[in-house]
Design an enzyme around this catalytic site. Sequence first.
Site, short mmCIF file in Angstrom:
data_model
loop_
_atom_site.label_atom_id
_atom_site.label_comp_id
_atom_site.label_asym_id
_atom_site.label_seq_id
_atom_site.Cartn_x
_atom_site.Cartn_y
_atom_site.Cartn_z
N ASP A 342 2.49 9.69 7.23
CA ASP A 342 2.05 9.80 8.62
C ASP A 342 1.25 8.55 9.00
O ASP A 342 0.94 7.71 8.14
CB ASP A 342 1.20 11.08 8.75
CG ASP A 342 0.80 11.35 10.18
OD1 ASP A 342 1.51 10.91 11.10
OD2 ASP A 342 -0.24 12.02 10.37
N GLU A 345 2.31 3.65 12.01
CA GLU A 345 2.84 2.76 13.09
C GLU A 345 2.35 1.33 12.93
O GLU A 345 2.99 0.44 13.47
CB GLU A 345 2.40 3.30 14.45
CG GLU A 345 3.09 4.58 14.86
CD GLU A 345 2.63 5.79 14.07
OE1 GLU A 345 1.47 5.79 13.60
OE2 GLU A 345 3.42 6.72 13.88
N ASP A 420 3.53 13.81 17.44
CA ASP A 420 2.67 14.81 18.08
C ASP A 420 3.15 15.25 19.45
O ASP A 420 2.74 14.72 20.48
CB ASP A 420 1.26 14.23 18.16
CG ASP A 420 0.69 14.00 16.77
OD1 ASP A 420 1.18 14.66 15.83
OD2 ASP A 420 -0.20 13.16 16.61
C1 GLC Z 1 -1.17 13.18 13.00
C2 GLC Z 1 0.18 13.78 12.67
C3 GLC Z 1 0.07 15.28 12.54
C4 GLC Z 1 -0.97 15.60 11.47
C5 GLC Z 1 -2.31 14.95 11.80
C6 GLC Z 1 -3.34 15.11 10.69
O1 GLC Z 1 -1.59 13.56 14.26
O2 GLC Z 1 1.16 13.44 13.62
O3 GLC Z 1 1.31 15.86 12.21
O4 GLC Z 1 -1.14 16.99 11.37
O5 GLC Z 1 -2.14 13.56 12.02
O6 GLC Z 1 -2.89 14.57 9.52
#
Ligand code: GLC
Length: 705
Positions: A342, A345, A420
């Site tokens: 995650d 980017e 998200d």
């Molecule tokens: C980001 C991710 C989400 C995750 C969060 C905490 O917002 O997109 O899926 O739960 O981080 O790790």
Amino acid sequence: MQRSLKGRKIDIKITDDLLVKIFDKLGNIILEDLAVEFSVTEFQKNKVNDLENIENTLSGEEKKKVFAIEVEKKLNWEKGFYGLGEKYGYINLMDRYTENWNTDVLGMSPIHHSAHNAYHTSIPFYIGMNEEKAYGVYYDNSYRTSFDFKKYSDNVKFKAEGGDLDYYFIYGKNVAKVVENYSQLTGTVKLPRKDFLGYQQCRWSYMDTEEVLDIANKLRENDIPSDVIYLDIDYMQDYKVFTVDSKRFKEFKKMTEKLHEMGFKLVVIIDPGVKVEKGYEVYDEAKEKDYLIKDENGEVYVGKVWPGDSSFPDYLRKEVREWWGELHRGLIDLGVDGIWNDMNEVSDMSTATKTIPETTYQIDENGEKRLQKEVHNLYGHYEAIATYEGLKKIQNTRPFVLTRSASAGTQRYSALWTGDNSSVWEHLEGSISMLLNLGLSGYSYVGSDIGGFIEDGNGELLVRWTQLGAFYPFCRNHSVMNSIYQEPWAFGEEVLKITRKYIKLRYSLISHLYNLFRESSTKGTPIMRPLFYHYQNDSKTFNITDQFLFGEDILIAPIIRPKTETRMIYLPVGVWYDYFTGEKYQGGKYIIKDAKLDELPIFVKEGAIILKNKEMNYIGEKKEEYEIHIYPGQNNEKEFYFDDGLTFNYEKEEYSLINVKLNDDKIEIKNVVDTYKVGDVDLVIHRDKKTNTIKNISIDRTYYI
Ligand code: GLC
């Protein structure tokens, strides 16, 4: 002087000022440049205001970094533009302008909205088409790119903020051929583990061992077939990657053993941001080995992510990727099965753009500096490679990696989810075109957070989203911290009953899905397909965003609005069976269909041959048993693929292929390859709203309808 190139299917003419014209063999124009323009980029304008000076003093390589290039292509015969990876909005990109700059949309305003251009993923590939022809343009350029499909001009324009004007033109007689040819160029998904095609349960976060095991128990007690549970960031010690909080997850290994006994696999999140803390091994080592991204002064760049001050590994170099890959060994030893990447980017909470400054740089394989503005869009891609390759060395199974950020080609290493979204109906609807356009961009292993991530969901939304999500290639329910829980049982008995029904439906079609993945892994074919993928000669399909095909023969028409129990559905030409009642509908027109809360309109094309599974709680629970469903009406032929769904043994020819041929009233079933032992198969023939089942058939025999 004009240059000409002659190919088998197209001819190309290039003028001195770089204008390209492409013709088919009959001399019809397919694509035609109106202009190619070079300009000093916004980024450079702040630094250099003297254009001539740049011309005279910079070398060729340096110039590339300074000039933006824009191409204007005449809008000729195209009726639709598609692709460009992860974009929110209706499926047809005509009249839209959009940009590619990988961005963490959370906290951006607006998020998941058609007016928001930059998402987590950038794939500079688009398709232009009408009823008779199609082409693709892949702009192989990792700088910030923009695409304008007749929004700010009368034509199509695309632009990159630097780099080469290096693009591929892909001509095909139809969209499917274009997608396949694009996939030959950038690669296809690797055949995934079958269990990772099952239902997956996530939340930010299941906070400790007890809660994780409780979720596992509830999934089984409530008879929800499921295969995977996720740990979000709170399993770590102070959000330090590759650590485990030993207070809340006291006996981690025992927990994973218990999960495995119950048939679950565990995925944990790993973000790229490494906490800046002396004494924390990962940071110390990265610092010492010079593996971290630097700022314009040559100092290690420090941004902010969950752990606070964080630095970012420079995955551009193989050495760094190998180091990162190897770091997963500890987690795999603890019984972790897959990795979720995650914030790649890369996300940085300390800047207004939510990513590290364009002036930071990375070092490539040859030791050359690469400014962030050039390589930014590749960050997630190289992290996915690092993770995939690392897992492949450590595990005996096919690796499972899930990424938020990607670029062209990442499909070879990782599944992708669309980041998200929110628990709102618009995002349920928006996920369809987002995933369809990703599929057309060569990315087939994709899904959105079922139930919506941000905000509180509700039972009706979860029901409708699970009905749709049961047909996402990647199927995971996920919700944000402090929102109300949205597991299938969270909204009472009725919601539980209906979500169970649709998750079971997914499992009954899981071998069908696996076969679609097999096709995707060899040809690049999407799993979720817009109607025009198979009905391109029917322009009524060009703008349909609230229906899709799951493979070639199953049409899904989800309910996308609250308190809605009726909808219009376009059935393409041919006869379609209602999946649940067997009632037949004549296609080539719109129909109106009722769909109470527990109903999802699904249709099967006549002539379809569908492989179904008998009930199971999870993949690998028992030897799978199958049903081959025949929907008579058209002659057809299908080949079904079977293997262990887990290892790379299929590369050593350990698999089976069964060929089924429907010829008028004759059904011929043949073993083509039988190295892998296939479980029992029943034959189910659909007829006049009834079915006729022949139990435990022998392969290599002919049956009659
Ligand atoms: C980001 C991710 C989400 C995750 C969060 C905490 O917002 O997109 O899926 O739960 O981080 O790790």
